[in-house]
Design a protein around this motif. Structure first.
Motif, PDB file in Angstrom:
ATOM      1  N   LYS A 290      29.068  37.557  55.915  1.00 14.85           N
ATOM      2  CA  LYS A 290      28.017  37.474  54.890  1.00 14.85           C
ATOM      3  C   LYS A 290      26.746  38.158  55.382  1.00 14.85           C
ATOM      4  CE  LYS A 290      26.694  36.038  50.879  1.00 14.85           C
ATOM      5  NZ  LYS A 290      27.232  36.671  49.678  1.00 14.85           N
ATOM      6  N   GLU A 291      26.385  37.939  56.668  1.00 12.78           N
ATOM      7  CA  GLU A 291      25.219  38.603  57.242  1.00 12.78           C
ATOM      8  C   GLU A 291      25.394  40.120  57.218  1.00 12.78           C
ATOM      9  OE1 GLU A 291      24.117  37.338  61.137  1.00 12.78           O
ATOM     10  OE2 GLU A 291      23.711  35.288  60.496  1.00 12.78           O
ATOM     11  N   LEU A 292      26.581  40.584  57.561  1.00 17.15           N
ATOM     12  CA  LEU A 292      26.859  42.010  57.545  1.00 17.15           C
ATOM     13  C   LEU A 292      26.743  42.570  56.137  1.00 17.15           C
ATOM     14  CD1 LEU A 292      27.802  44.593  58.981  1.00 17.15           C
ATOM     15  CD2 LEU A 292      30.157  43.833  58.563  1.00 17.15           C
ATOM     16  N   GLU A 293      27.265  41.842  55.160  1.00 19.64           N
ATOM     17  CA  GLU A 293      27.193  42.266  53.764  1.00 19.64           C
ATOM     18  C   GLU A 293      25.738  42.388  53.313  1.00 19.64           C
ATOM     19  OE1 GLU A 293      28.591  40.810  49.307  1.00 19.64           O
ATOM     20  OE2 GLU A 293      28.996  39.535  51.038  1.00 19.64           O
ATOM     21  N   LEU A 294      24.921  41.389  53.644  1.00 21.82           N
ATOM     22  CA  LEU A 294      23.508  41.428  53.263  1.00 21.82           C
ATOM     23  C   LEU A 294      22.784  42.569  53.953  1.00 21.82           C
ATOM     24  CD1 LEU A 294      22.674  37.603  53.277  1.00 21.82           C
ATOM     25  CD2 LEU A 294      23.018  39.091  51.286  1.00 21.82           C
ATOM     26  N   SER A 295      23.104  42.815  55.198  1.00 22.62           N
ATOM     27  CA  SER A 295      22.495  43.909  55.942  1.00 22.62           C
ATOM     28  C   SER A 295      22.858  45.258  55.319  1.00 22.62           C
ATOM     29  CB  SER A 295      22.952  43.861  57.401  1.00 22.62           C
ATOM     30  OG  SER A 295      22.536  45.008  58.094  1.00 22.62           O
ATOM     31  N   LEU A 296      24.131  45.409  54.965  1.00 22.53           N
ATOM     32  CA  LEU A 296      24.564  46.660  54.341  1.00 22.53           C
ATOM     33  C   LEU A 296      23.924  46.857  52.968  1.00 22.53           C
ATOM     34  CD1 LEU A 296      28.343  46.745  55.298  1.00 22.53           C
ATOM     35  CD2 LEU A 296      26.492  48.136  56.225  1.00 22.53           C
ATOM     36  N   LYS A 297      23.777  45.767  52.217  1.00 16.95           N
ATOM     37  CA  LYS A 297      23.113  45.860  50.914  1.00 16.95           C
ATOM     38  C   LYS A 297      21.682  46.337  51.076  1.00 16.95           C
ATOM     39  CE  LYS A 297      25.304  42.732  47.647  1.00 16.95           C
ATOM     40  NZ  LYS A 297      25.213  41.456  46.945  1.00 16.95           N
ATOM     41  N   ALA A 298      20.978  45.786  52.059  1.00 13.32           N
ATOM     42  CA  ALA A 298      19.585  46.178  52.294  1.00 13.32           C
ATOM     43  C   ALA A 298      19.506  47.649  52.697  1.00 13.32           C
ATOM     44  CB  ALA A 298      18.974  45.298  53.385  1.00 13.32           C
TER      45      ALA A 298
ATOM     46  N   PHE B 126      46.007  34.278  78.854  1.00 10.36           N
ATOM     47  CA  PHE B 126      45.892  34.264  77.394  1.00 10.36           C
ATOM     48  C   PHE B 126      44.651  33.494  76.952  1.00 10.36           C
ATOM     49  CE2 PHE B 126      46.849  32.668  73.137  1.00 10.36           C
ATOM     50  CZ  PHE B 126      47.204  33.846  72.512  1.00 10.36           C
ATOM     51  N   ARG B 127      44.411  32.349  77.584  1.00  5.86           N
ATOM     52  CA  ARG B 127      43.233  31.537  77.247  1.00  5.86           C
ATOM     53  C   ARG B 127      41.939  32.298  77.554  1.00  5.86           C
ATOM     54  NH1 ARG B 127      43.793  27.253  80.534  1.00  5.86           N
ATOM     55  NH2 ARG B 127      42.399  28.234  82.006  1.00  5.86           N
ATOM     56  N   ASP B 128      41.901  32.981  78.717  1.00  8.53           N
ATOM     57  CA  ASP B 128      40.717  33.756  79.080  1.00  8.53           C
ATOM     58  C   ASP B 128      40.483  34.906  78.097  1.00  8.53           C
ATOM     59  OD1 ASP B 128      40.397  32.075  81.229  1.00  8.53           O
ATOM     60  OD2 ASP B 128      41.204  33.503  82.711  1.00  8.53           O
ATOM     61  N   ALA B 129      41.553  35.595  77.731  1.00  5.12           N
ATOM     62  CA  ALA B 129      41.424  36.705  76.782  1.00  5.12           C
ATOM     63  C   ALA B 129      40.964  36.202  75.427  1.00  5.12           C
ATOM     64  CB  ALA B 129      42.768  37.431  76.649  1.00  5.12           C
ATOM     65  N   GLN B 130      41.473  35.061  75.036  1.00  2.00           N
ATOM     66  CA  GLN B 130      41.087  34.478  73.745  1.00  2.00           C
ATOM     67  C   GLN B 130      39.619  34.077  73.761  1.00  2.00           C
ATOM     68  OE1 GLN B 130      43.002  30.771  72.811  1.00  2.00           O
ATOM     69  NE2 GLN B 130      42.991  31.213  70.626  1.00  2.00           N
ATOM     70  N   ALA B 131      39.135  33.575  74.882  1.00  2.00           N
ATOM     71  CA  ALA B 131      37.744  33.156  74.988  1.00  2.00           C
ATOM     72  C   ALA B 131      36.811  34.361  74.919  1.00  2.00           C
ATOM     73  CB  ALA B 131      37.530  32.393  76.295  1.00  2.00           C
ATOM     74  N   GLU B 132      37.256  35.498  75.440  1.00  2.00           N
ATOM     75  CA  GLU B 132      36.427  36.697  75.444  1.00  2.00           C
ATOM     76  C   GLU B 132      36.457  37.437  74.109  1.00  2.00           C
ATOM     77  OE1 GLU B 132      37.543  39.124  78.720  1.00  2.00           O
ATOM     78  OE2 GLU B 132      37.070  37.585  80.208  1.00  2.00           O
ATOM     79  N   ALA B 133      37.492  37.216  73.345  1.00  2.00           N
ATOM     80  CA  ALA B 133      37.621  37.918  72.064  1.00  2.00           C
ATOM     81  C   ALA B 133      36.580  37.395  71.088  1.00  2.00           C
ATOM     82  CB  ALA B 133      39.025  37.713  71.489  1.00  2.00           C
ATOM     83  N   GLU B 134      36.000  38.316  70.344  1.00  2.00           N
ATOM     84  CA  GLU B 134      35.021  37.916  69.346  1.00  2.00           C
ATOM     85  C   GLU B 134      35.696  37.830  67.988  1.00  2.00           C
ATOM     86  OE1 GLU B 134      31.251  39.798  69.243  1.00  2.00           O
ATOM     87  OE2 GLU B 134      31.329  40.282  71.368  1.00  2.00           O
ATOM     88  N   SER B 135      35.526  36.706  67.342  1.00  2.00           N
ATOM     89  CA  SER B 135      36.087  36.508  66.019  1.00  2.00           C
ATOM     90  C   SER B 135      34.947  36.488  65.006  1.00  2.00           C
ATOM     91  CB  SER B 135      36.848  35.184  65.938  1.00  2.00           C
ATOM     92  OG  SER B 135      37.899  35.178  66.864  1.00  2.00           O
ATOM     93  N   ALA B 136      35.130  37.197  63.930  1.00  2.00           N
ATOM     94  CA  ALA B 136      34.110  37.206  62.882  1.00  2.00           C
ATOM     95  C   ALA B 136      34.296  35.983  61.994  1.00  2.00           C
ATOM     96  CB  ALA B 136      34.227  38.477  62.051  1.00  2.00           C
ATOM     97  N   THR B 137      33.216  35.276  61.766  1.00  5.60           N
ATOM     98  CA  THR B 137      33.262  34.127  60.873  1.00  5.60           C
ATOM     99  C   THR B 137      32.808  34.560  59.491  1.00  5.60           C
ATOM    100  OG1 THR B 137      30.986  33.502  61.375  1.00  5.60           O
ATOM    101  CG2 THR B 137      32.713  32.568  62.779  1.00  5.60           C
ATOM    102  N   ARG B 138      32.953  33.686  58.523  1.00  5.28           N
ATOM    103  CA  ARG B 138      32.490  34.000  57.171  1.00  5.28           C
ATOM    104  C   ARG B 138      30.987  34.240  57.172  1.00  5.28           C
ATOM    105  NH1 ARG B 138      35.973  30.412  52.928  1.00  5.28           N
ATOM    106  NH2 ARG B 138      37.958  30.751  53.968  1.00  5.28           N
ATOM    107  N   HIS B 139      30.281  33.482  58.003  1.00  7.60           N
ATOM    108  CA  HIS B 139      28.824  33.652  58.102  1.00  7.60           C
ATOM    109  C   HIS B 139      28.490  35.040  58.647  1.00  7.60           C
ATOM    110  CE1 HIS B 139      24.649  32.585  58.625  1.00  7.60           C
ATOM    111  NE2 HIS B 139      24.726  32.976  59.896  1.00  7.60           N
ATOM    112  N   ASP B 140      29.232  35.485  59.674  1.00  8.40           N
ATOM    113  CA  ASP B 140      29.020  36.820  60.232  1.00  8.40           C
ATOM    114  C   ASP B 140      29.255  37.892  59.176  1.00  8.40           C
ATOM    115  OD1 ASP B 140      28.530  35.710  62.741  1.00  8.40           O
ATOM    116  OD2 ASP B 140      30.624  35.928  63.384  1.00  8.40           O
TER     117      ASP B 140
END
Length: 87
Positions: free
Chosen positions: A48-56, A32-46
């Protein structure tokens, strides 16, 4: 990436209380710990970057569509003017 704290000792203890053997509980906790470490979690910063990229991208697409529409309108006016002269 955000870090999520995970209490493996507590997790193993709960598994043992549920009937797992010590080795099984530890293996499950490690997996479970290994799977959790490999999982990618989106942060608020991520996000926001995606939102700005899509706006552009949307603004660039809007600009291209405006140019294409203007070209089609100019071509339409030219065709109508040519037809008026012929008739």
């Amino acid at each position: 990436m955000a870090t999520i704290t995970f209490d493996t000792h507590r997790f193993v203890r709960k598994l043992k209380d549920a009937g797992f053997e010590e080795k099984q509980a530890e293996a499950v906790a490690d997996a479970f710990r290994d799977a959790q470490a490999e999982a990618e979690s989106a942060t608020r910063h991520d996000l926001k970057e995606l939102e700005l990229s899509l706006k552009a991208e949307m603004q660039a697409m809007e600009y291209r569509m405006t140019i294409k529409l203007g070209g089609m309108m100019a071509a339409s006016v030219a065709i109508v003017a040519a037809l008026v002269r012929l008739l």
